[in-house]
Design a protein around this motif. Sequence first.
Motif, mmCIF file in Angstrom:
data_model
loop_
_atom_site.group_PDB
_atom_site.id
_atom_site.type_symbol
_atom_site.label_atom_id
_atom_site.label_comp_id
_atom_site.label_asym_id
_atom_site.label_seq_id
_atom_site.Cartn_x
_atom_site.Cartn_y
_atom_site.Cartn_z
ATOM 1 N N UNK A 181 0.836 -1.212 0.000
ATOM 2 C CA UNK A 181 0.000 0.000 0.000
ATOM 3 C C UNK A 181 0.871 1.262 0.000
ATOM 4 N N UNK A 182 1.977 1.215 0.760
ATOM 5 C CA UNK A 182 2.899 2.357 0.804
ATOM 6 C C UNK A 182 3.550 2.542 -0.577
ATOM 7 N N UNK A 183 4.007 1.458 -1.154
ATOM 8 C CA UNK A 183 4.659 1.493 -2.474
ATOM 9 C C UNK A 183 3.702 2.019 -3.547
ATOM 10 N N UNK A 234 20.478 2.785 -14.272
ATOM 11 C CA UNK A 234 19.623 2.053 -15.219
ATOM 12 C C UNK A 234 18.329 1.572 -14.564
ATOM 13 N N UNK A 235 17.229 1.704 -15.321
ATOM 14 C CA UNK A 235 15.928 1.213 -14.831
ATOM 15 C C UNK A 235 15.969 -0.305 -14.692
ATOM 16 N N UNK A 236 16.624 -0.951 -15.631
ATOM 17 C CA UNK A 236 16.730 -2.419 -15.605
ATOM 18 C C UNK A 236 17.359 -2.874 -14.282
ATOM 19 N N UNK A 237 18.491 -2.262 -13.905
ATOM 20 C CA UNK A 237 19.169 -2.638 -12.658
ATOM 21 C C UNK A 237 18.316 -2.295 -11.437
ATOM 22 N N UNK A 238 17.583 -1.176 -11.522
ATOM 23 C CA UNK A 238 16.692 -0.786 -10.418
ATOM 24 C C UNK A 238 15.625 -1.860 -10.190
ATOM 25 N N UNK A 239 15.048 -2.342 -11.282
ATOM 26 C CA UNK A 239 13.993 -3.364 -11.172
ATOM 27 C C UNK A 239 14.568 -4.671 -10.607
ATOM 28 N N UNK A 290 8.493 6.982 -7.805
ATOM 29 C CA UNK A 290 9.609 7.827 -7.353
ATOM 30 C C UNK A 290 10.749 6.964 -6.818
ATOM 31 N N UNK A 291 10.394 5.863 -6.146
ATOM 32 C CA UNK A 291 11.424 4.945 -5.630
ATOM 33 C C UNK A 291 12.179 4.296 -6.793
ATOM 34 N N UNK A 292 11.439 3.835 -7.809
ATOM 35 C CA UNK A 292 12.086 3.231 -8.986
ATOM 36 C C UNK A 292 12.992 4.260 -9.669
#
Length: 334
Positions: free
Chosen positions: A80-82, A112-117, A101-103
């Motif tokens: 819910x927070x996420x 990189x978005x890939x590494x973030x995921x 915003x966290x991503x």
Amino acid sequence: MKMKTYRIRKPKVVVIGGGTGLPVILKSLRNESVEITAIVTVADDGGSSGEIRESIAMAPPGDLRNVLVAMSDMPKLYSDIFQYRFNKEDKFLANHALGNLIIAAIAEMRGSTYDAVQLLTKMMHVDGHVYPSSEKPLVLHAVFKDGTEAVGESKIACDRKTIDHVFVRNQEGGHEPKAARKVVTAIMEADMLVLGPGSLFTSILPNLMISEIGEAIRKTEAETVYICNIMTQKGETEHFTDANHVEVLHQHLQDNFINTVLVNTEKVPEGYMDFEVYDEYLVQVKHDFKGLRAQNCRVVSTDFLKLRDGGVFHDGDKVVEELLTILYGAKSVH
């Protein structure tokens, strides 16, 4: 019917798409003994995702956020927070989902978005793999039957013209996009490939139009299943039958690659839909079973309908039950 056995390893199921339909299937699939990979569109340019991708050169986070939550076993409070979305009165943060915003923050930290995921899959206890279809943000182009063109996923439905075809380009430089790491391998190694449910031109096709992904889908020996939408969509699939949806997919890849189509036959009750909230939907998709079979598709038609909050959705548990029946049964069409 020859039954498949997976005694040595879990069967590998790859689900491709975006929007609100994908998480519904993933949530139900997560409870089954299968190895899941979700391949998620990065052509979204509206809302919070659109603003973030304009501010930071990154793949839009919204669809990735919803998929991570659907595949996570985090306690409800954490998810819910996420998923929390700031009020529209909050000016600077208005309408941004905290997870986006966290991503964005981790993408900037890691470059990189890939590494973030990949990091978030560990943090959020995701059982499976989540990959953006491309590591760079993509721009979706639609060419209409009258020869005009719309640029940007959020602009495509605006004029309600008939779409001839769509294609994708990198946001920076306008080059032909590349598939993200491990995406092609996941498709080639899959036992089952699931497309949808989701907007045909703006959630499913942006993934398939990355040429390496399209080629892998044509070549894979996986059973390829398309979950047909329940409703037609304004400016995308007006007056479409289920067979028309499949025709568009086949025309874009120039190959009859879909083996099985899941079709909902349950009627949406008269006056049920809240069209103010779900303003992109029009009427129920009509059936053309003859047209589907002419494209060499096996058709599974039954009640997949779930009514919730004035909206029309697929019942994830019913869909997954059918997917598992197909998965453990024989591949009847190739």
